[in-house]
Scaffold this motif. Structure first.
Motif, PDB file in Angstrom:
ATOM      1  N   LEU A  97       0.842  -1.190   0.000  1.00  0.00           N
ATOM      2  CA  LEU A  97       0.000   0.000   0.000  1.00  0.00           C
ATOM      3  C   LEU A  97       0.879   1.242   0.000  1.00  0.00           C
ATOM      4  N   ASP A  98       0.717   2.082  -1.009  1.00  0.00           N
ATOM      5  CA  ASP A  98       1.517   3.298  -1.141  1.00  0.00           C
ATOM      6  C   ASP A  98       0.643   4.515  -0.849  1.00  0.00           C
ATOM      7  N   TYR A  99       1.136   5.391   0.023  1.00  0.00           N
ATOM      8  CA  TYR A  99       0.386   6.572   0.429  1.00  0.00           C
ATOM      9  C   TYR A  99       1.228   7.833   0.300  1.00  0.00           C
ATOM     10  N   VAL A 100       0.544   8.950   0.079  1.00  0.00           N
ATOM     11  CA  VAL A 100       1.100  10.258   0.401  1.00  0.00           C
ATOM     12  C   VAL A 100       0.531  10.614   1.763  1.00  0.00           C
ATOM     13  N   THR A 101       1.400  10.744   2.760  1.00  0.00           N
ATOM     14  CA  THR A 101       0.940  11.008   4.126  1.00  0.00           C
ATOM     15  C   THR A 101       1.280  12.437   4.544  1.00  0.00           C
ATOM     16  N   VAL A 102       0.422  12.986   5.402  1.00  0.00           N
ATOM     17  CA  VAL A 102       0.619  14.332   5.949  1.00  0.00           C
ATOM     18  C   VAL A 102       0.575  14.234   7.469  1.00  0.00           C
ATOM     19  N   PRO A 103       1.698  13.884   8.116  1.00  0.00           N
ATOM     20  CA  PRO A 103       1.754  13.926   9.582  1.00  0.00           C
ATOM     21  C   PRO A 103       1.860  15.379  10.067  1.00  0.00           C
ATOM     22  N   VAL A 104       1.241  15.660  11.192  1.00  0.00           N
ATOM     23  CA  VAL A 104       1.367  16.977  11.845  1.00  0.00           C
ATOM     24  C   VAL A 104       1.775  16.700  13.284  1.00  0.00           C
ATOM     25  N   MET A 105       3.074  16.805  13.564  1.00  0.00           N
ATOM     26  CA  MET A 105       3.617  16.424  14.865  1.00  0.00           C
ATOM     27  C   MET A 105       3.828  17.642  15.767  1.00  0.00           C
ATOM     28  N   GLY A 123      -3.446  10.106   5.532  1.00  0.00           N
ATOM     29  CA  GLY A 123      -2.856   9.387   4.415  1.00  0.00           C
ATOM     30  C   GLY A 123      -3.798   9.335   3.224  1.00  0.00           C
ATOM     31  N   PHE A 124      -3.234   9.452   2.004  1.00  0.00           N
ATOM     32  CA  PHE A 124      -4.009   9.452   0.772  1.00  0.00           C
ATOM     33  C   PHE A 124      -3.428   8.384  -0.155  1.00  0.00           C
ATOM     34  N   LEU A 125      -4.220   7.357  -0.427  1.00  0.00           N
ATOM     35  CA  LEU A 125      -3.759   6.198  -1.184  1.00  0.00           C
ATOM     36  C   LEU A 125      -3.415   6.575  -2.617  1.00  0.00           C
ATOM     37  N   VAL A 126      -2.233   6.138  -3.080  1.00  0.00           N
ATOM     38  CA  VAL A 126      -1.828   6.368  -4.471  1.00  0.00           C
ATOM     39  C   VAL A 126      -1.597   5.065  -5.222  1.00  0.00           C
ATOM     40  N   GLY A 127      -1.496   3.948  -4.507  1.00  0.00           N
ATOM     41  CA  GLY A 127      -1.310   2.663  -5.171  1.00  0.00           C
ATOM     42  C   GLY A 127      -1.504   1.518  -4.203  1.00  0.00           C
ATOM     43  N   ALA A 128      -2.012   0.375  -4.714  1.00  0.00           N
ATOM     44  CA  ALA A 128      -2.223  -0.809  -3.877  1.00  0.00           C
ATOM     45  C   ALA A 128      -2.130  -2.047  -4.751  1.00  0.00           C
ATOM     46  N   LYS A 129      -1.247  -2.972  -4.377  1.00  0.00           N
ATOM     47  CA  LYS A 129      -1.072  -4.203  -5.129  1.00  0.00           C
ATOM     48  C   LYS A 129      -0.910  -5.386  -4.185  1.00  0.00           C
ATOM     49  N   ALA A 130      -1.401  -6.533  -4.649  1.00  0.00           N
ATOM     50  CA  ALA A 130      -1.144  -7.802  -3.979  1.00  0.00           C
ATOM     51  C   ALA A 130      -0.200  -8.598  -4.868  1.00  0.00           C
ATOM     52  N   LYS A 131       0.925  -9.010  -4.305  1.00  0.00           N
ATOM     53  CA  LYS A 131       1.921  -9.764  -5.059  1.00  0.00           C
ATOM     54  C   LYS A 131       2.228 -11.061  -4.333  1.00  0.00           C
ATOM     55  N   ASP A 151      -3.639  -5.565  -9.046  1.00  0.00           N
ATOM     56  CA  ASP A 151      -3.975  -4.236  -8.556  1.00  0.00           C
ATOM     57  C   ASP A 151      -5.231  -4.333  -7.695  1.00  0.00           C
ATOM     58  N   ILE A 152      -5.139  -3.895  -6.437  1.00  0.00           N
ATOM     59  CA  ILE A 152      -6.280  -3.980  -5.513  1.00  0.00           C
ATOM     60  C   ILE A 152      -6.710  -2.601  -5.027  1.00  0.00           C
ATOM     61  N   LYS A 153      -6.335  -1.553  -5.771  1.00  0.00           N
ATOM     62  CA  LYS A 153      -6.631  -0.186  -5.338  1.00  0.00           C
ATOM     63  C   LYS A 153      -8.126   0.048  -5.167  1.00  0.00           C
ATOM     64  N   ASP A 154      -8.942  -0.602  -6.006  1.00  0.00           N
ATOM     65  CA  ASP A 154     -10.391  -0.413  -5.912  1.00  0.00           C
ATOM     66  C   ASP A 154     -10.980  -1.041  -4.655  1.00  0.00           C
ATOM     67  N   ASN A 155     -10.218  -1.891  -3.971  1.00  0.00           N
ATOM     68  CA  ASN A 155     -10.717  -2.546  -2.753  1.00  0.00           C
ATOM     69  C   ASN A 155     -10.242  -1.868  -1.466  1.00  0.00           C
ATOM     70  N   ILE A 156      -9.414  -0.827  -1.603  1.00  0.00           N
ATOM     71  CA  ILE A 156      -8.814  -0.156  -0.439  1.00  0.00           C
ATOM     72  C   ILE A 156      -9.341   1.271  -0.342  1.00  0.00           C
ATOM     73  N   THR A 157      -9.664   1.710   0.864  1.00  0.00           N
ATOM     74  CA  THR A 157     -10.154   3.068   1.050  1.00  0.00           C
ATOM     75  C   THR A 157      -9.078   4.079   0.671  1.00  0.00           C
ATOM     76  N   LYS A 158      -9.515   5.184   0.089  1.00  0.00           N
ATOM     77  CA  LYS A 158      -8.568   6.194  -0.406  1.00  0.00           C
ATOM     78  C   LYS A 158      -7.955   7.030   0.716  1.00  0.00           C
ATOM     79  N   PHE A 159      -8.649   7.112   1.865  1.00  0.00           N
ATOM     80  CA  PHE A 159      -8.187   7.959   2.971  1.00  0.00           C
ATOM     81  C   PHE A 159      -7.835   7.097   4.171  1.00  0.00           C
ATOM     82  N   ASN A 160      -6.708   7.390   4.784  1.00  0.00           N
ATOM     83  CA  ASN A 160      -6.257   6.667   5.965  1.00  0.00           C
ATOM     84  C   ASN A 160      -5.871   7.684   7.038  1.00  0.00           C
ATOM     85  N   MET A 161      -6.261   7.413   8.269  1.00  0.00           N
ATOM     86  CA  MET A 161      -5.916   8.315   9.371  1.00  0.00           C
ATOM     87  C   MET A 161      -5.342   7.526  10.529  1.00  0.00           C
TER      88      MET A 161
END
Length: 221
Positions: A97-105, A123-131, A151-161
């Motif tokens: 699972l590949d994300y662009v994440t925005v931590p605010v520490m 976190g904002f999903l940019v890619g998801a694969k099962a290998k 490619d399993i991107k359609d099965n994974i939520t786009k937003f992660n917190m």
């Protein structure tokens, strides 16, 4: 999209609270990620990479806020070995699972060099694969391996917190090391609307969350 603006808005808003001029830098390191075990009981931790930019804005002599924008690799892996009529079978699989994440520490500087930190991560999903691959070794024969990538991107939520908790140490005013644990709050499984209008959840209604331990280096300009 609203969630993306929320994350970026928190980054921009830190300028309003800064007591002195902020500093900017880059950071990169190692992710040791896992997925909570509801439906992934046999999953193991997976190594990945993170890297990106940060801004550190002092709020007072001991407190500062550090928003970051990172590319971060999450996921998990499984390895299963068993015997069958075909011989010895070894299955190896991973969820990437590949994300662009925005931590605010929010950071507390116990000393000029040592600090503790805590805060949310968006976190904002940019890619998801099962290998994976399957290796079959017949008794007295040679091994045969088959591999797959889906490619399993359609099965994974786009937003992660999640929420991060970490420590850091600055060797010099420019170079430092940081370790952080990020616990996920949101279910990574996407809810899909069925053809009959009802709502179904992937992975047999299991709820799975990203968790990761990060360690790496940072450099302030």
């Amino acid at each position: 999209m609203k969630k993306l603006f929320l994350g970026l808005g928190l980054v921009a808003g830190t300028f309003a609270f800064a007591q002195t001029s902020p500093t900017f830098g880059v950071k990169a390191g190692l992710n040791i990620s896992s997925i909570s075990d509801d439906g992934y009981e046999d999953a193991k931790s997976k190594a990945g990479f993170y890297g990106g930019l940060f801004m550190n804005a002092p709020l007072s002599e001991q407190f500062s806020i550090q928003p970051e924008v990172l590319y971060s690799q999450y996921g998990a892996k499984t390895v299963d070995t068993y015997s069958s009529a075909l011989g010895s079978v070894r299955n190896s699989a991973s969820v990437n699972l590949d994300y662009v994440t925005v931590p605010v520490m929010f950071q507390f500087h116990a000393t000029p060099a040592f600090y503790l930190e805590a805060g949310p991560e968006f976190g904002f999903l940019v890619g998801a694969k099962a290998k994976g691959d399957t290796t079959v070794t017949p008794s007295g024969g040679s091994s045969e391996t088959s591999a797959y990538s889906t490619d399993i991107k359609d099965n994974i939520t786009k937003f992660n917190m999640g929420a991060g908790l970490g420590i850091g140490f600055n060797f010099t005013p420019n170079l430092g090391i940081n370790a952080r644990y990020v616990a996920g709050f949101t279910d990574i499984n996407k809810q899909n609307d069925g053809e009959d209008g009802t709502t179904s959840v992937e992975n047999d209604n299991n709820k799975n969350r990203n968790n990761t331990f990060q360690v790496g280096l940072s450099y302030k300009f």
